[in-house]
Design a protein around this motif. Structure first.
Motif, PDB file in Angstrom:
ATOM      1  N   SER A  91     -36.571 -43.433 -11.113  1.00 45.37           N
ATOM      2  CA  SER A  91     -36.141 -44.205 -12.272  1.00 45.37           C
ATOM      3  C   SER A  91     -34.836 -44.906 -11.900  1.00 45.37           C
ATOM      4  CB  SER A  91     -35.944 -43.271 -13.457  1.00 45.37           C
ATOM      5  OG  SER A  91     -35.344 -43.962 -14.523  1.00 45.37           O
ATOM      6  N   VAL A  92     -34.750 -46.203 -12.165  1.00 44.77           N
ATOM      7  CA  VAL A  92     -33.572 -46.990 -11.797  1.00 44.77           C
ATOM      8  C   VAL A  92     -33.019 -47.662 -13.045  1.00 44.77           C
ATOM      9  CG1 VAL A  92     -32.704 -48.876 -10.355  1.00 44.77           C
ATOM     10  CG2 VAL A  92     -34.531 -47.411  -9.508  1.00 44.77           C
ATOM     11  N   MET A  93     -31.684 -47.648 -13.163  1.00 44.11           N
ATOM     12  CA  MET A  93     -30.987 -48.332 -14.248  1.00 44.11           C
ATOM     13  C   MET A  93     -29.832 -49.123 -13.668  1.00 44.11           C
ATOM     14  SD  MET A  93     -30.541 -45.540 -17.233  1.00 44.11           S
ATOM     15  CE  MET A  93     -31.884 -44.900 -18.147  1.00 44.11           C
ATOM     16  N   LEU A  94     -29.522 -50.241 -14.299  1.00 45.53           N
ATOM     17  CA  LEU A  94     -28.353 -51.038 -13.936  1.00 45.53           C
ATOM     18  C   LEU A  94     -27.387 -51.076 -15.110  1.00 45.53           C
ATOM     19  CD1 LEU A  94     -29.819 -54.198 -12.142  1.00 45.53           C
ATOM     20  CD2 LEU A  94     -28.653 -52.262 -11.113  1.00 45.53           C
ATOM     21  N   PHE A  95     -26.118 -50.824 -14.828  1.00 48.73           N
ATOM     22  CA  PHE A  95     -25.060 -50.907 -15.825  1.00 48.73           C
ATOM     23  C   PHE A  95     -24.062 -51.961 -15.380  1.00 48.73           C
ATOM     24  CE2 PHE A  95     -26.680 -46.611 -16.165  1.00 48.73           C
ATOM     25  CZ  PHE A  95     -26.788 -46.433 -17.536  1.00 48.73           C
ATOM     26  N   ASN A 154     -22.439 -51.117 -20.063  1.00 47.57           N
ATOM     27  CA  ASN A 154     -23.588 -51.512 -20.874  1.00 47.57           C
ATOM     28  C   ASN A 154     -24.847 -51.507 -20.015  1.00 47.57           C
ATOM     29  OD1 ASN A 154     -21.937 -52.029 -23.127  1.00 47.57           O
ATOM     30  ND2 ASN A 154     -21.430 -54.040 -22.292  1.00 47.57           N
ATOM     31  N   LEU A 155     -25.940 -51.052 -20.579  1.00 43.03           N
ATOM     32  CA  LEU A 155     -27.214 -50.999 -19.876  1.00 43.03           C
ATOM     33  C   LEU A 155     -27.789 -52.403 -19.747  1.00 43.03           C
ATOM     34  CD1 LEU A 155     -29.470 -49.209 -18.675  1.00 43.03           C
ATOM     35  CD2 LEU A 155     -30.447 -49.095 -20.960  1.00 43.03           C
ATOM     36  N   LEU A 156     -28.001 -52.838 -18.509  1.00 43.06           N
ATOM     37  CA  LEU A 156     -28.567 -54.169 -18.262  1.00 43.06           C
ATOM     38  C   LEU A 156     -30.081 -54.124 -18.126  1.00 43.06           C
ATOM     39  CD1 LEU A 156     -26.026 -55.571 -15.657  1.00 43.06           C
ATOM     40  CD2 LEU A 156     -26.176 -56.098 -18.085  1.00 43.06           C
ATOM     41  N   ALA A 157     -30.585 -53.146 -17.395  1.00 41.27           N
ATOM     42  CA  ALA A 157     -32.028 -53.036 -17.163  1.00 41.27           C
ATOM     43  C   ALA A 157     -32.361 -51.598 -16.825  1.00 41.27           C
ATOM     44  CB  ALA A 157     -32.463 -53.962 -16.034  1.00 41.27           C
ATOM     45  N   ALA A 158     -33.593 -51.207 -17.155  1.00 37.37           N
ATOM     46  CA  ALA A 158     -34.065 -49.845 -16.872  1.00 37.37           C
ATOM     47  C   ALA A 158     -35.536 -49.906 -16.526  1.00 37.37           C
ATOM     48  CB  ALA A 158     -33.834 -48.932 -18.063  1.00 37.37           C
ATOM     49  N   SER A 159     -35.931 -49.083 -15.572  1.00 39.27           N
ATOM     50  CA  SER A 159     -37.339 -49.051 -15.181  1.00 39.27           C
ATOM     51  C   SER A 159     -38.189 -48.250 -16.157  1.00 39.27           C
ATOM     52  CB  SER A 159     -37.485 -48.488 -13.768  1.00 39.27           C
ATOM     53  OG  SER A 159     -36.999 -47.163 -13.724  1.00 39.27           O
ATOM     54  N   GLU A 160     -37.570 -47.371 -16.916  1.00 39.34           N
ATOM     55  CA  GLU A 160     -38.307 -46.589 -17.909  1.00 39.34           C
ATOM     56  C   GLU A 160     -38.392 -47.383 -19.208  1.00 39.34           C
ATOM     57  OE1 GLU A 160     -36.786 -42.669 -18.469  1.00 39.34           O
ATOM     58  OE2 GLU A 160     -36.608 -42.317 -16.324  1.00 39.34           O
ATOM     59  N   PRO A 161     -39.581 -47.532 -19.777  1.00 39.74           N
ATOM     60  CA  PRO A 161     -39.723 -48.333 -20.994  1.00 39.74           C
ATOM     61  C   PRO A 161     -39.034 -47.733 -22.219  1.00 39.74           C
ATOM     62  CG  PRO A 161     -41.836 -47.383 -20.338  1.00 39.74           C
ATOM     63  CD  PRO A 161     -40.856 -47.045 -19.271  1.00 39.74           C
ATOM     64  N   GLY A 162     -38.695 -46.476 -22.192  1.00 39.96           N
ATOM     65  CA  GLY A 162     -38.049 -45.845 -23.333  1.00 39.96           C
ATOM     66  C   GLY A 162     -36.636 -46.341 -23.599  1.00 39.96           C
ATOM     67  N   TYR A 163     -36.050 -47.020 -22.644  1.00 37.12           N
ATOM     68  CA  TYR A 163     -34.685 -47.518 -22.796  1.00 37.12           C
ATOM     69  C   TYR A 163     -34.629 -48.985 -23.217  1.00 37.12           C
ATOM     70  CZ  TYR A 163     -32.993 -43.268 -20.579  1.00 37.12           C
ATOM     71  OH  TYR A 163     -32.699 -41.967 -20.295  1.00 37.12           O
ATOM     72  N   SER A 164     -35.759 -49.607 -23.531  1.00 36.32           N
ATOM     73  CA  SER A 164     -35.777 -51.030 -23.844  1.00 36.32           C
ATOM     74  C   SER A 164     -34.983 -51.352 -25.111  1.00 36.32           C
ATOM     75  CB  SER A 164     -37.215 -51.523 -23.972  1.00 36.32           C
ATOM     76  OG  SER A 164     -37.871 -50.848 -25.026  1.00 36.32           O
ATOM     77  N   GLU A 165     -34.895 -50.425 -26.053  1.00 35.87           N
ATOM     78  CA  GLU A 165     -34.142 -50.670 -27.284  1.00 35.87           C
ATOM     79  C   GLU A 165     -32.637 -50.577 -27.073  1.00 35.87           C
ATOM     80  OE1 GLU A 165     -35.828 -47.477 -29.316  1.00 35.87           O
ATOM     81  OE2 GLU A 165     -37.790 -48.419 -29.488  1.00 35.87           O
ATOM     82  N   GLN A 166     -32.206 -49.978 -25.970  1.00 36.40           N
ATOM     83  CA  GLN A 166     -30.783 -49.764 -25.733  1.00 36.40           C
ATOM     84  C   GLN A 166     -30.190 -50.778 -24.759  1.00 36.40           C
ATOM     85  OE1 GLN A 166     -31.109 -45.719 -24.442  1.00 36.40           O
ATOM     86  NE2 GLN A 166     -30.828 -44.914 -26.519  1.00 36.40           N
ATOM     87  N   ILE A 173     -15.445 -53.757  -9.027  1.00 34.39           N
ATOM     88  CA  ILE A 173     -16.693 -53.107  -9.442  1.00 34.39           C
ATOM     89  C   ILE A 173     -17.512 -54.098 -10.269  1.00 34.39           C
ATOM     90  CG2 ILE A 173     -17.718 -51.192 -10.728  1.00 34.39           C
ATOM     91  CD1 ILE A 173     -16.250 -50.247  -8.286  1.00 34.39           C
ATOM     92  N   MET A 174     -18.712 -54.424  -9.769  1.00 36.22           N
ATOM     93  CA  MET A 174     -19.613 -55.332 -10.484  1.00 36.22           C
ATOM     94  C   MET A 174     -20.472 -54.577 -11.495  1.00 36.22           C
ATOM     95  SD  MET A 174     -20.757 -57.596  -7.185  1.00 36.22           S
ATOM     96  CE  MET A 174     -21.949 -58.583  -8.047  1.00 36.22           C
ATOM     97  N   GLY A 175     -20.759 -53.317 -11.183  1.00 36.52           N
ATOM     98  CA  GLY A 175     -21.601 -52.514 -12.040  1.00 36.52           C
ATOM     99  C   GLY A 175     -21.950 -51.212 -11.354  1.00 36.52           C
ATOM    100  N   VAL A 176     -22.943 -50.532 -11.907  1.00 28.42           N
ATOM    101  CA  VAL A 176     -23.373 -49.236 -11.386  1.00 28.42           C
ATOM    102  C   VAL A 176     -24.890 -49.201 -11.349  1.00 28.42           C
ATOM    103  CG1 VAL A 176     -23.440 -46.748 -11.861  1.00 28.42           C
ATOM    104  CG2 VAL A 176     -21.328 -48.016 -12.224  1.00 28.42           C
ATOM    105  N   VAL A 177     -25.415 -48.648 -10.272  1.00 31.72           N
ATOM    106  CA  VAL A 177     -26.853 -48.395 -10.154  1.00 31.72           C
ATOM    107  C   VAL A 177     -27.063 -46.899 -10.351  1.00 31.72           C
ATOM    108  CG1 VAL A 177     -28.857 -48.430  -8.627  1.00 31.72           C
ATOM    109  CG2 VAL A 177     -27.208 -50.297  -8.549  1.00 31.72           C
ATOM    110  N   ARG A 178     -27.944 -46.552 -11.277  1.00 29.70           N
ATOM    111  CA  ARG A 178     -28.286 -45.142 -11.516  1.00 29.70           C
ATOM    112  C   ARG A 178     -29.722 -44.927 -11.074  1.00 29.70           C
ATOM    113  NH1 ARG A 178     -31.130 -42.409 -15.939  1.00 29.70           N
ATOM    114  NH2 ARG A 178     -30.517 -40.230 -15.946  1.00 29.70           N
ATOM    115  N   MET A 179     -29.908 -43.945 -10.211  1.00 33.44           N
ATOM    116  CA  MET A 179     -31.248 -43.549  -9.796  1.00 33.44           C
ATOM    117  C   MET A 179     -31.438 -42.094 -10.188  1.00 33.44           C
ATOM    118  SD  MET A 179     -31.674 -45.407  -6.150  1.00 33.44           S
ATOM    119  CE  MET A 179     -33.442 -45.289  -6.246  1.00 33.44           C
ATOM    120  N   SER A 180     -32.596 -41.780 -10.715  1.00 37.47           N
ATOM    121  CA  SER A 180     -32.866 -40.401 -11.115  1.00 37.47           C
ATOM    122  C   SER A 180     -34.332 -40.079 -10.884  1.00 37.47           C
ATOM    123  CB  SER A 180     -32.502 -40.186 -12.590  1.00 37.47           C
ATOM    124  OG  SER A 180     -33.301 -41.009 -13.411  1.00 37.47           O
TER     125      SER A 180
END
Length: 165
Positions: A82-86, A91-103, A149-156
């Motif tokens: 699972s990958v997320m960009l902040f 602030n959440l820019l994009a997420a690979s999990e569809p459950g985060y689309s509202e956030q 710092i441009m942002g953060v990549v979260r992998m889980s």
């Protein structure tokens, strides 16, 4: 079982019948927590560093939601995580999990996000022995050309997925 021979055999077999399963469970637990999780955490950290390097080469993902979503989708498929960009504000820019689309566009409260936004690479293993709660998470800051710092990549990834591998 009144004979001395039967008692002697029983006295030697009973400890083995009790100790061998306990030692087996202990070895499996130590192998899982100390070896497999450590190796997979290291591997996920390497994937996170690679994704941060790729993200720093593509500055458009920090301003364009479609680019960010494309990057997250592509990298989550390749790394099977699972990958997320902040952004730099958390602030959440994009997420690979569809459950985060509202956030999307909103700040998320992750335990180590503030430290990652400060420039520290964070590796966290939540190991709680409950179904779908065991998770390995890596937060990697993305540093721009001017050392900002441009942002953060979260992998889980869930530990159950690791056990399947």
């Amino acid at each position: 079982m009144r004979t001395l021979r039967a008692r002697l055999i029983l006295s030697h077999i009973m400890p083995l019948l009790l100790i061998v399963p306990i030692v087996g469970f202990a070895l499996a637990y130590v192998l899982e927590t100390q070896v497999l999780l450590a190796d997979f955490s290291h591997e996920l950290t390497q994937h996170g560093a690679l994704s941060a390097d790729l993200a720093s080469d593509r500055p458009a993902i920090w301003h364009d939601a479609a680019e960010a979503h494309q990057f997250v989708t592509l990298f989550s498929i390749r790394s099977e995580s699972s990958v997320m960009l902040f952004d730099a504000q958390g602030n959440l820019l994009a997420a690979s999990e569809p459950g985060y689309s509202e956030q999307l566009g909103q700040p998320l409260t992750l335990p180590n996000l503030a430290a990652a936004l400060a420039g520290e690479q964070q590796v966290q293993v939540d190991y709680t022995r409950s179904v779908q709660a065991e998770m390995i998470q890596v937060l990697v800051p993305v540093v721009g050309p001017n050392e900002q710092i441009m942002g953060v990549v979260r992998m889980s990834q869930y530990v159950s997925d690791v056990q399947d591998l």
